[in-house]
Each structure stands twice: as structure tokens, then as C-alpha cells.
Design a protein around this motif. Sequence first.
Motif, PDB file in Angstrom:
ATOM      1  N   LEU A  23      34.562  50.916  51.185  1.00 58.07           N
ATOM      2  CA  LEU A  23      33.176  51.362  51.353  1.00 58.07           C
ATOM      3  C   LEU A  23      32.316  50.335  52.084  1.00 58.07           C
ATOM      4  CD1 LEU A  23      32.534  52.981  47.867  1.00 58.07           C
ATOM      5  CD2 LEU A  23      32.531  54.161  50.078  1.00 58.07           C
ATOM      6  N   LEU A  24      32.515  49.062  51.747  1.00 59.87           N
ATOM      7  CA  LEU A  24      31.714  47.998  52.360  1.00 59.87           C
ATOM      8  C   LEU A  24      32.326  47.480  53.655  1.00 59.87           C
ATOM      9  CD1 LEU A  24      30.754  45.935  49.180  1.00 59.87           C
ATOM     10  CD2 LEU A  24      29.357  47.619  50.412  1.00 59.87           C
ATOM     11  N   ARG A  25      33.576  47.869  53.913  1.00 58.62           N
ATOM     12  CA  ARG A  25      34.311  47.418  55.105  1.00 58.62           C
ATOM     13  C   ARG A  25      34.399  45.888  55.160  1.00 58.62           C
ATOM     14  NH1 ARG A  25      31.544  52.109  57.668  1.00 58.62           N
ATOM     15  NH2 ARG A  25      33.190  53.594  58.072  1.00 58.62           N
ATOM     16  N   VAL A  26      34.837  45.320  54.037  1.00 55.08           N
ATOM     17  CA  VAL A  26      35.019  43.866  53.943  1.00 55.08           C
ATOM     18  C   VAL A  26      36.404  43.583  53.362  1.00 55.08           C
ATOM     19  CG1 VAL A  26      32.552  43.365  53.669  1.00 55.08           C
ATOM     20  CG2 VAL A  26      33.960  43.704  51.644  1.00 55.08           C
ATOM     21  N   SER A  27      36.864  42.367  53.583  1.00 55.44           N
ATOM     22  CA  SER A  27      38.137  41.940  53.003  1.00 55.44           C
ATOM     23  C   SER A  27      37.906  41.512  51.553  1.00 55.44           C
ATOM     24  CB  SER A  27      38.709  40.760  53.794  1.00 55.44           C
ATOM     25  OG  SER A  27      37.873  39.626  53.624  1.00 55.44           O
ATOM     26  N   ARG A  28      39.004  41.339  50.830  1.00 58.03           N
ATOM     27  CA  ARG A  28      38.916  40.900  49.426  1.00 58.03           C
ATOM     28  C   ARG A  28      38.235  39.530  49.329  1.00 58.03           C
ATOM     29  NH1 ARG A  28      41.739  42.784  45.133  1.00 58.03           N
ATOM     30  NH2 ARG A  28      43.085  43.925  46.548  1.00 58.03           N
ATOM     31  N   SER A  29      38.597  38.616  50.211  1.00 57.37           N
ATOM     32  CA  SER A  29      38.001  37.278  50.140  1.00 57.37           C
ATOM     33  C   SER A  29      36.507  37.327  50.451  1.00 57.37           C
ATOM     34  CB  SER A  29      38.723  36.306  51.074  1.00 57.37           C
ATOM     35  OG  SER A  29      38.667  36.767  52.404  1.00 57.37           O
ATOM     36  N   THR A  30      36.103  38.161  51.398  1.00 56.80           N
ATOM     37  CA  THR A  30      34.682  38.304  51.716  1.00 56.80           C
ATOM     38  C   THR A  30      33.931  38.924  50.544  1.00 56.80           C
ATOM     39  OG1 THR A  30      35.137  38.496  54.069  1.00 56.80           O
ATOM     40  CG2 THR A  30      33.020  39.379  53.299  1.00 56.80           C
ATOM     41  N   LEU A  31      34.550  39.906  49.898  1.00 60.66           N
ATOM     42  CA  LEU A  31      33.921  40.549  48.741  1.00 60.66           C
ATOM     43  C   LEU A  31      33.655  39.533  47.635  1.00 60.66           C
ATOM     44  CD1 LEU A  31      32.978  43.083  47.225  1.00 60.66           C
ATOM     45  CD2 LEU A  31      35.365  43.434  46.540  1.00 60.66           C
ATOM     46  N   TYR A  32      34.667  38.767  47.261  1.00 61.27           N
ATOM     47  CA  TYR A  32      34.495  37.803  46.169  1.00 61.27           C
ATOM     48  C   TYR A  32      33.605  36.620  46.570  1.00 61.27           C
ATOM     49  CZ  TYR A  32      37.452  40.449  43.133  1.00 61.27           C
ATOM     50  OH  TYR A  32      37.954  41.452  42.339  1.00 61.27           O
ATOM     51  N   ARG A  33      33.603  36.249  47.837  1.00 61.91           N
ATOM     52  CA  ARG A  33      32.672  35.227  48.309  1.00 61.91           C
ATOM     53  C   ARG A  33      31.236  35.744  48.165  1.00 61.91           C
ATOM     54  NH1 ARG A  33      33.912  34.990  53.526  1.00 61.91           N
ATOM     55  NH2 ARG A  33      35.870  33.994  53.023  1.00 61.91           N
ATOM     56  N   GLY A  34      31.032  37.019  48.507  1.00 63.69           N
ATOM     57  CA  GLY A  34      29.721  37.634  48.355  1.00 63.69           C
ATOM     58  C   GLY A  34      29.280  37.719  46.903  1.00 63.69           C
TER      59      GLY A  34
END
Length: 67
Positions: A23-34
Motif C-alpha cells: 500500500l505504501l510502496r516501500v521496502s521492509r527496511s524503509t517501513l521499519y526505519r519510518g
Amino acid sequence: MKRRVSSFQADRLLLTTAEVMDLLRVSRSTLYRGVRKGIYPQPLLMGHRAIRWRSHAIQDLVERGVK
């Protein structure tokens, strides 16, 4: 045929990490960094390995255009 979900039900749906990433069009690492930076909401820990996200919180991000 897709099943329609009322807004009352949608507030109570939980999403997987894969669904949130899509949905957010992000990678797992980007999601958890966010998450660490406070850009994305904290996930819910449903068990030892089960992580879920509140659908209404993710939908708010999508509507605001947060990536």
C-alpha cells in the motif's frame, strides 16, 4: 466478487507487513526505519511472530500521500 467493507468494519481490520509495504510502496527496511523515526505508526504485536497494522492508520497515510 469483492466484498465491500463498511467504514465501521474497516476501522477494525488489521493488515500484514506485506500488505502495508504494498500500500505504501516501500521496502521492509524503509517501513521499519519510518516507524523508528515516527513517520509510520507502530505495529501491533499479536504474538511471537505475528505483526499487524491498523488499516485505518495506514489508510490515513495513503490519503495524506505519505511515503
